[in-house]
Design an enzyme around this catalytic site. Structure first.
Site, short mmCIF file in Angstrom:
data_model
loop_
_atom_site.label_atom_id
_atom_site.label_comp_id
_atom_site.label_asym_id
_atom_site.label_seq_id
_atom_site.Cartn_x
_atom_site.Cartn_y
_atom_site.Cartn_z
N THR A 56 0.81 -1.22 0.00
CA THR A 56 0.00 0.00 0.00
C THR A 56 0.85 1.27 0.00
OG1 THR A 56 -0.25 -0.14 2.42
CG2 THR A 56 -2.02 -1.07 1.07
N ASP A 57 2.17 1.14 0.20
CA ASP A 57 3.06 2.29 0.01
C ASP A 57 3.03 2.76 -1.44
OD1 ASP A 57 3.86 2.39 2.61
OD2 ASP A 57 5.94 1.81 2.25
N TYR A 58 2.61 1.88 -2.34
CA TYR A 58 2.58 2.23 -3.76
C TYR A 58 1.16 2.50 -4.26
CZ TYR A 58 7.37 0.73 -3.42
OH TYR A 58 8.69 0.62 -3.04
#
Length: 629
Positions: free
Chosen positions: A371-373
């Protein structure tokens, strides 16, 4: 030290060391070590010690310095196995709900792995007004409603159900016909057009961004803005090293705070400044920058900016048109707002960890902090909308983006399916619920490395073309394989037949042959494949930039190209404190005496160095465009 995974997400740690069983499911936990994230593991073992669940010598370890102790042999792999055994036994007796609560109370990088049923029952999402209802065939179904909360105005939201084919044709045509023609808007000239350069200014030219974020999720937002002309000032601390600076891969394989290619990729194009926010003068530097900024991006734990007096309410009093974007794991409000973590925690709570892997094995999860991306892409859309809104209204906004909500938003079809009939999405390996065959197949090894090719058959015509490419008219003639349903039922048999064919050929040969026959196929690309990919080369996706320490840095270009202003970084990511003097002197217009005091200090005691850290390294790199004061 270089061989130890010092990230909080465990991106370089084997899956078997990150998945743990609890009483009613599974847990995502990387026993992080090193100065950037080892404190979280200290918190974990402090909890175990309080419960009498770990030996005293293990409880006394400081995981922040553990890499050095392992390198010297003071601690061994057997010692780590003892620590893992204690954690395994302890988690086995806890429920997912207990683990989520403990992660909040004890500040742990330890998270229950949720499925869509868990997600839909989460009180946190309910409390944040995340859900919307839409009509699906006469039944009201709950779906993700918004990926960002916006103060002072309407944020992105689901406004209506999906339309039936042609449902609004008459309405749209009537609106178009009724609207008077509008003259084309005049382009706003750049405030500082380069002399002799007639090319159009970048679309975000003149936009100043204060980037107070860290690791990946926040910095990628600033990276996208600087790619298209914004001046982004990246503020970090040299006392507490930014986690991304300790994450692989490293230039020439040597770990070091200036050697992370990940950091370099996420921060290319930015100005670099080091500030100590524990000092009042350091906070004042940030306030002065925010007063001159259009946008502030921050990713501190919810509530931390308010403790420093740097929250949106405080900063917008002096700059009412300021836009601030806060990105965190679970958002600025709600029962989970106190959660710490990286994208692997977000992927656990939003369902991705549970969905990736083989049905009969532990979930594998998407690679790294997924979810960092996901979060930055949705955050960028909300931020650009706020910038456009301010252009029309003059109003600033505070945007709250939660990685968990961004992740759940990407699983909208699975959430809707659960709402419609209670179906809980499960792992299916490489299989697809509609396409068949659909898999990744072995090819001839090359240079000692295994090679694979991915194949996806989307319809019956493509199936016949695949059978022809395999020279298997017998498969094409079988009535039970003529439909996708029949091929899915025979998936194991077909996978075996395709694998037998691909295993005697090179991956690129299979890719080219199947593509020439109109069958979707692609080599399962290695890093070397990506670097040599002709499509990426044609689009200039990999950029080579001068670097003051490494000579050259290779970074990715933008994820999208514009026709007139294609975009891309103009310089490599900054070294620690590289642009301190430029920011203080040219942007903040501080007097020389104050600049000297902040950058050099008046004595050897760091506490007397004012608010800045790190010193000046390399000045302003070539290619930096000066912006408005």
């Amino acid at each position: 030290m270089a061989g130890r995974d010092q990230s909080g997400s465990g991106a370089a740690t084997p899956n078997s060391l990150k998945k743990w069983r609890c009483r009613d499911g599974l847990v995502e936990l990387h026993l992080s070590m090193g100065p950037a994230s080892g404190a979280f593991t200290n918190n974990l073992f402090r909890w175990l010690a309080a419960e009498g669940a770990v030996e005293a010598d293990i409880a006394a370890w400081d995981w922040r310095v553990l890499p050095a102790r392992l390198e010297t042999g003071e601690l061994t792999a057997a010692d780590l196995d003892r620590a893992r055994a204690a954690v395994r036994a302890f988690l086995a007796g806890r429920t997912k709900a207990e683990i989520v609560q403990a992660a909040i109370e004890h500040r742990l990088l330890c998270m229950a792995i949720y499925d869509v049923a868990d997600i839909c029952a989460a009180g946190h999402l309910e409390s944040r007004g995340f859900w919307a209802e839409v009509d699906a065939g006469g039944k009201r179904v709950r779906v993700p409603g918004s990926f960002a909360r916006v103060s002072g105005g309407a944020g992105p939201r689901v406004r209506r159900s999906a339309p039936a084919l042609g449902e609004h044709t008459a309405e749209v045509l009537a609106e178009w016909h009724a609207a008077p023609p509008q003259p084309p808007a005049e382009a706003t000239p750049s405030p500082h057009p380069p002399a002799g350069d007639l090319s159009p200014a970048p679309p975000l030219d003149g936009l100043r961004v204060l980037d107070l974020s860290w690791v990946v999720a926040g910095p990628l937002i600033g990276r996208a803005l600087t790619d298209f002309g914004a001046e982004v000032i990246r503020v970090e601390s040299s006392r507490r090293v930014e986690t991304a600076r300790l994450m692989q891969p490293f230039y020439r394989g040597v770990a070091g705070v200036e050697n992370s290619a990940l950091y370099g990729n996420c921060n290319a194009g930015k100005l670099g400044m080091t500030v100590d926010l524990k000092t009042e003068e350091g906070k004042q530097v940030v306030r002065d920058l925010a007063r001159r900024a259009d946008v502030v991006v921050e990713s501190f734990s919810p509530g931390q900016m308010a403790k420093w007096g740097l929250d949106y309410a405080s900063l917008s009093r002096e700059n009412p048109s300021l836009i601030m974007l806060s990105t965190s794991i679970a958002g600025q409000s709600g029962p989970w707002s106190g959660l710490a973590g990286y994208g692997n925690v977000g992927a656990s709570l939003s369902g991705f960890q549970n969905l990736v892997g083989w049905e009969d094995a532990l979930p594998f999860g998407p690679f790294g902090p997924y979810t960092d991306y996901v979060g930055p892409r949705l955050a960028l859309a909300a931020l650009l909308a706020a910038i456009e809104d301010r252009r029309r209204t003059g109003e600033g906004r505070h945007i709250d983006v939660a990685q968990v909500e961004a992740g759940v938003f990407f699983l909208s079809p699975q959430i809707a399916h659960y709402g419609a009939d209670g179906t809980v999405a499960r792992r299916r390996g490489n299989a697809d619920e509609r396409f068949a065959p659909h898999g990744v197949y072995p090819c001839l090894p090359e240079q000692g490395a295994d090679r694979f090719v991915a194949v996806a058959v989307r319809d019956d015509a493509e199936w016949r073309r695949l059978a022809e490419a395999l020279d298997r008219p017998d498969l094409a003639a079988r009535a039970d394989l003529a439909t996708a349903a029949g091929r899915r039922a025979a998936a194991a048999f077909l996978d075996g037949q395709i694998a037998a064919w691909t295993s005697g050929r090179k991956a690129r040969e299979v890719e080219e042959l199947l593509q020439s026959r109109g069958v979707p196929a692609h080599v399962s690309a290695s890093s070397a494949d990506i670097a040599a990919d002709p499509q990426l080369a044609q689009r200039r996706h990999l950029r080579r930039l001068p670097h003051p320490l490494h000579g050259e840095a290779v970074v990715e270009g933008p994820r999208y190209l514009l026709s007139e202003t294609p975009g891309g970084p103009e310089r490599a990511a900054p070294t620690l404190g590289q642009d301190n003097e430029y920011v203080l002197r040219d942007i903040l217009r501080y007097p020389d005496e104050r600049v000297s005091r902040l950058t050099e200090g008046e004595c050897s005691d760091d506490r007397a160095r004012g608010g800045l850290e790190g010193g000046l390294e390399g000045g302003v790199a070539a290619g930096h465009r000066r912006r408005r004061p």
